[in-house]
Scaffold this motif. Structure first.
Motif, PDB file in Angstrom:
ATOM      1  N   ALA A 184       8.411  -0.893  -6.855  1.00  0.00           N
ATOM      2  CA  ALA A 184       8.535  -0.085  -7.981  1.00  0.00           C
ATOM      3  C   ALA A 184       6.830   0.802  -7.996  1.00  0.00           C
ATOM      4  N   HIS A 185       6.113  -0.185  -7.954  1.00  0.00           N
ATOM      5  CA  HIS A 185       4.796  -0.132  -8.092  1.00  0.00           C
ATOM      6  C   HIS A 185       4.147   1.099  -7.025  1.00  0.00           C
ATOM      7  N   GLU A 186       4.616   0.583  -5.702  1.00  0.00           N
ATOM      8  CA  GLU A 186       4.123   1.649  -4.640  1.00  0.00           C
ATOM      9  C   GLU A 186       4.919   2.973  -4.712  1.00  0.00           C
ATOM     10  N   LYS A 224      -5.288   5.448 -11.272  1.00  0.00           N
ATOM     11  CA  LYS A 224      -3.797   5.247 -10.664  1.00  0.00           C
ATOM     12  C   LYS A 224      -3.541   3.836 -10.668  1.00  0.00           C
ATOM     13  N   GLU A 225      -4.354   2.965 -10.747  1.00  0.00           N
ATOM     14  CA  GLU A 225      -3.810   1.421 -10.770  1.00  0.00           C
ATOM     15  C   GLU A 225      -3.301   1.217 -12.071  1.00  0.00           C
ATOM     16  N   GLY A 226      -4.243   1.241 -13.225  1.00  0.00           N
ATOM     17  CA  GLY A 226      -3.662   0.831 -14.493  1.00  0.00           C
ATOM     18  C   GLY A 226      -2.586   1.591 -14.870  1.00  0.00           C
ATOM     19  N   MET A 257       0.752  -1.225   0.068  1.00  0.00           N
ATOM     20  CA  MET A 257      -0.115   0.063   0.189  1.00  0.00           C
ATOM     21  C   MET A 257       0.765   1.288   0.059  1.00  0.00           C
ATOM     22  N   GLU A 258       0.352   2.195  -0.927  1.00  0.00           N
ATOM     23  CA  GLU A 258       1.260   3.225  -1.281  1.00  0.00           C
ATOM     24  C   GLU A 258       1.039   4.521  -0.307  1.00  0.00           C
ATOM     25  N   ASN A 259       0.698   4.153   0.977  1.00  0.00           N
ATOM     26  CA  ASN A 259       0.630   5.521   1.868  1.00  0.00           C
ATOM     27  C   ASN A 259       1.617   6.521   1.835  1.00  0.00           C
ATOM     28  N   PHE A 284       5.845   4.441  -7.316  1.00  0.00           N
ATOM     29  CA  PHE A 284       5.542   5.177  -8.599  1.00  0.00           C
ATOM     30  C   PHE A 284       3.982   5.909  -8.194  1.00  0.00           C
ATOM     31  N   HIS A 285       3.313   5.273  -7.369  1.00  0.00           N
ATOM     32  CA  HIS A 285       2.130   5.672  -7.041  1.00  0.00           C
ATOM     33  C   HIS A 285       2.373   7.056  -6.054  1.00  0.00           C
ATOM     34  N   ASN A 286       3.630   7.376  -5.699  1.00  0.00           N
ATOM     35  CA  ASN A 286       3.695   8.864  -5.218  1.00  0.00           C
ATOM     36  C   ASN A 286       3.150   9.796  -6.084  1.00  0.00           C
ATOM     37  N   VAL A 325      -9.208  -3.909 -13.654  1.00  0.00           N
ATOM     38  CA  VAL A 325      -8.628  -2.549 -13.233  1.00  0.00           C
ATOM     39  C   VAL A 325      -7.458  -2.435 -13.289  1.00  0.00           C
ATOM     40  N   TYR A 326      -6.586  -3.317 -12.668  1.00  0.00           N
ATOM     41  CA  TYR A 326      -5.075  -3.377 -12.683  1.00  0.00           C
ATOM     42  C   TYR A 326      -4.446  -3.997 -14.230  1.00  0.00           C
ATOM     43  N   GLN A 327      -4.678  -4.908 -14.622  1.00  0.00           N
ATOM     44  CA  GLN A 327      -3.732  -5.149 -15.765  1.00  0.00           C
ATOM     45  C   GLN A 327      -4.216  -4.920 -17.069  1.00  0.00           C
TER      46      GLN A 327
END
Ligand code: ARG
Ligand code: ZN
Length: 867
Positions: free
Chosen positions: A306-308, A329-331, A273-275, A310-312, A390-392
């Motif tokens: 990397a994923h979390e 945000k997820e895709g 989780m990208e908190n 990059f969410h920043n 939603v993601y992939q």
């Protein structure tokens, strides 16, 4: 929760009903006094009426499982007639002025929180998970992502049991308190939605490093883990630093706080989780040592870190207006992490893995009862929409958009998106508009990809006459629940034409199929070409219409690695479907010579690119074959795949044995693309030998392995075999790793997925003392792996597999509703099974549906599956 005697269905939330929030929150000051059963949360909210919303006199706040102790508005306690408790657990405050300061105090019990949403305990330490709607389990709040506020968080706890006190933003003071307690304050300068709030506290140790951004900001990096795990953080830390550098180099995006903290937790509903400034990770995506983690685990860590990170920017600085926009945000962030990982090693092999995953998880979802567009129109429980679609598929849509407008325009579009929407909560339309404005390309039709569910089917027809080659492409998308009629979508088809000698007959190009059917003409060709279509998997569609002969040719000759792999997979798929039909009409099975020839050719070139060869040698999964049949036949599919693996293993035994010998590791263990590829190919050879009944090598490898990749590969061969070494190997593995939870998960998973584990054996494992319904990783390792990864056993004709899953879902729903709802999925596609199985699957779903007090998430999955 619904009442027991008269259950009324939980409400459906619709995208078209979106209304802006009546009040905005400018500042949040939290004071949290941590205690296992009686944590006190004081919240001070500076509220202001939203000028963009119709004026309403009342303020509504979300709340769930909170005990309200006090509430005051602008310093005065709120009178009972202005304060109302709402049915779901929220609060309504009447007679609101245009701006006000609301102070509440609540009590919550982290220990009682087995949902793992909100504030909970894991191994005696405190963690939070607020996405999607967990913040309302910490304090009363307008818990929706379009309310962005600045936060300060003061934490207070016993120093002895809780030396570490973390929250979002930068550290902002700490000190001692009487009675052995201490405090720490965190202050986050960036406005954020409540779902990005986080607290971590307890007896954790930090592994530290530093990163200097390209504009010179010094960032203190730390990964917090349990004592003893410090030596297992190196790969995660290294991945973090590479991610930070990559986002600067690729998108000009820099980190924006003085600290970046990660905390790892064993009990976690998702991956990570990208908190803001305080990412929380499932230990599975942080901890790795060569002895305990496989190559796949190392790759997973790199990707998720990397994923979390990059969410920043894509998620935190620019966030979602509402949860229907989740793919915004997820895709986009999956697209970014895939691109990052591709840049770290072999892009072609990474692409195969991504496509394999899309097809095994997303295509079935798109064809099943839960099918939904990348941007859904409605939901009952938003946690059910953190999906492969939603993601992939969301990532594939971004990828296609980049292909359509070009890389340079895509980068300009990203710059424009962030410049326009920094610190805003926006929609997918805003993203598409930025891409359109930056490129000048009209993307209005393209937006259908976000609105329409289902996997488009692409068909090919050809004609050749006097040097003139005509290629006709047509598309159609099957109906999905709630969307009976589909429109054509723009499909980018990257292609080339190959001559009989394997040489390119035309420049590679990108066709854009926008209509239901289009024809493309190529003049002046010396011979009839073979079309190489969908290179790099340029669109998430199902392609058909090529002959076996053409597929075999492409598998051998195409220059595009994806098409070579895909053609061999399609060839194998066609062969396996024929064999299933043969088996059903009692014909004996034989190894198709065409498939043997493809395998021989792959083996000839295997050492050129071992990672690619390992991917290409793997037969399509049983799930993938089932997905190609109108009515699946899990037993026949399993029998065919089992037969083929054995037959190929026997036919090429000498070559597999040679590969296994030649690829033996010499020198120190390394984690890089080349070493991973060699291990993958070596273990593919081992598996084929095992399928042919040769388990001596697996026994030797299991005994000698010094890394988990080789150990697990050998154990899998033994677990799938009838070798007398099977039980001893499983017992030895358990004895060695019983105190390493992530490795114990593998022990459960290997057995859950083994065709030799029937439903009864899986059920027995659920009574093993090491099985724990409260730990999501363990549940996924046994129940999830069995139901989704062992189709022959799950679909046993006796119905035991379905009964086991239904029992587990019912038990889980009382513990952790999010995990329970996820486990329902394999029961969904009952229409794709024969009548007898379909009826038993329905019965299992109906038994779950009949449970009094079922959670709304599980209810949604079950009721939509039954519809
Ligand atoms: N935003 C997280 C990620 O993709 C996923 C968290 C979802 N959690 C949940 N309970 N639905 O990295
Ligand atoms: Zn994400």
């Amino acid at each position: 929760m619904t009442s027991t005697d008269q259950p009324s269905p939980p409400p459906t939330i619709r995208r078209e009903d979106y209304r802006p929030p009546a009040f905005l929150v400018e500042q949040v000051d939290l004071h949290i006094a941590l205690h296992p059963t009686a944590t006190r949360v004081r919240a001070r909210l500076a509220l202001r009426r939203n000028p963009a919303a119709p004026a309403t006199p009342a303020l509504e706040l979300d709340g769930e499982a909170l005990t309200l102790l006090s509430a005051a508005l602008d310093g005065a306690p709120l009178a009972a007639d202005r304060l109302h408790h709402l049915p779901g657990g929220g609060l309504r405050i009447d007679g609101m002025p245009d701006s006000a300061v609301l102070e509440t105090e609540v009590e919550i019990s982290p220990e009682a929180n087995s949902e793992l949403s909100g504030l909970y305990l894991s191994g005696g330490n405190y963690f939070t998970q607020c996405e999607a709607e967990g913040f309302r389990r910490i304090t009363y709040f307008p818990d929706r992502p379009d309310v962005m506020a600045r936060y300060t968080t003061t934490l207070e706890a016993d120093r002895a049991t809780c030396p570490v006190l973390l929250s979002n933003g930068n550290p902002d003071g700490a000190g001692e308190l009487p009675d052995g307690r201490h405090w720490a304050r965190w202050s986050d300068p960036h406005p954020k939605p409540s779902y990005l709030f986080a607290v971590v506290a307890g007896d954790l140790v930090a592994v530290r490093d530093r990163f200097t951004t390209r504009s010179g900001r010094a960032v203190a990096l730390a990964i917090y883990v349990r004592r003893g795990d410090e030596d297992a953080c190196g790969h995660a830390m290294d991945s973090l630093k590479r991610s930070m550098a990559w986002d600067e180099a690729t998108y000009g995006l820099e980190y924006d706080l003085d600290v970046f903290n990660i905390a790892a937790v064993s009990d976690f509903n998702m991956g990570a989780m990208e908190n803001k400034g305080l990412n929380v990770f499932n230990t599975k995506y942080i901890l790795a040592r060569p002895e305990t983690a496989t190559d796949a685990d190392y790759e997973g860590i790199e990707t998720v870190v990397a994923h979390e990170y990059f969410h920043n920017w894509t998620g935190n600085r620019v966030t979602c207006r509402d949860w229907f926009q989740l793919s915004l945000k997820e895709g986009l962030t999956v697209f970014r992490d895939q691109h990052f990982s591709a840049d770290q090693g072999s892009a072609a092999v990474k692409r195969l893995a991504d496509v394999r995953r899309l097809r095994s998880a997303q295509f079935p979802e798109d064809a099943g009862p839960m099918a939904h567009p990348v941007r859904p129109d409605s939901y009952v429980e938003i946690n059910n929409f953190y999906t492969a679609t939603v993601y992939q598929k969301g990532a594939e849509v971004v990828r296609m958009m980049r292909a359509l407008i070009g890389e340079a325009n895509f980068r300009r579009g990203m710059d424009l998106y962030i410049a326009r929407h920094d610190n805003q909560a926006v929609t997918i339309e805003d993203f598409v508009r930025a891409m359109q404005d930056a490129s000048g390309v009209d993307l209005s039709r393209f937006s259908r990809w976000y609105a329409q569910a289902g996997t488009p089917e692409l068909r090919v027809w050809e004609a050749f006459e006097a040097g003139r080659y005509t290629l006709t492409l047509s598309q159609s998308t099957p109906p999905t629940p709630g969307q009976p009629d589909k429109q054509p979508v723009p499909i980018p088809v990257a292609m080339g034409l190959i001559g009989p000698d394997g040489a390119a007959l035309a420049e590679p190009q990108m066709l854009l199929l926008e209509e239901t059917e289009q024809t493309y003409v190529f003049e002046g060709l010396p011979a009839k070409p073979v079309p190489s279509l969908l290179r790099g998997f340029s669109a998430p569609v199902k392609l058909s219409g090529l002959t076996l002969e053409q597929l075999g040719f492409l598998a051998a000759h195409d220059t595009d690695a994806f098409v070579r792999w895909e053609s061999s997979q399609q060839y194998a798929t066609a062969a396996m479907l024929e064999m299933v039909a043969a088996l059903r009409s009692q014909k004996p099975l034989e190894l198709p010579e065409g498939l043997a020839a493809i395998t021989a050719a792959l083996l000839d070139r295997a050492m050129e690119d071992p990672a690619f060869a390992a991917e290409a040698l793997a037969l399509p999964s049983e799930e993938f074959i089932a997905d190609q049949m109108a009515v699946a036949d899990p037993e026949a599919i399993h029998a065919v795949r089992h037969f083929l693996r054995g037959a190929l293993g026997r036919r090429f035994a000498a070559r597999f044995a040679a590969l296994h010998g030649d690829l033996a590791e010499s020198g120190p263990y390394r984690i890089d693309g080349a070493a991973i590829g060699r291990r993958a190919l070596r273990n593919a050879a081992l598996a084929y030998l095992g399928a042919a009944g040769e388990t001596a090598r697996a026994e030797a490898q299991f005994a000698a392995a010094t890394n988990m990749t080789d150990s697990l590969a050998a154990l899998r061969v033994l677990a799938d075999s009838d070798s007398p070494a099977r039980e001893a190997a499983l017992a030895a593995f358990h004895a060695r790793w019983k105190d390493e939870p992530l490795v114990l998960d593998k022990w459960f998973m290997i057995q859950a997925m083994s065709p030799r584990t029937g439903a009864a054996a899986a059920e027995a494992l659920s009574h093993h003392p090491d099985f724990d319904l409260r730990n999501p990783n363990r549940v996924r390792a046994l129940v999830g792996a069995f139901a989704a990864g062992n189709p022959a056993a799950f679909h046993a004709a006796s119905g035991e597999g379905y009964r086991f899953l239904a029992d587990m879902v019912i038990a889980l729903d009382a513990v952790n509703t999010q995990v329970a709802a996820r486990m329902v999925s394999p029961l969904g596609p009952w229409k794709r099974q024969d009548a007898a199985r379909g009826a038993m699957m329905r019965a299992a779903l109906e038994r779950i549906a009949a449970r009094p007090g079922l959670s709304k998430g599980t209810y949604e999955k079950v009721s939509k599956s039954l519809a």
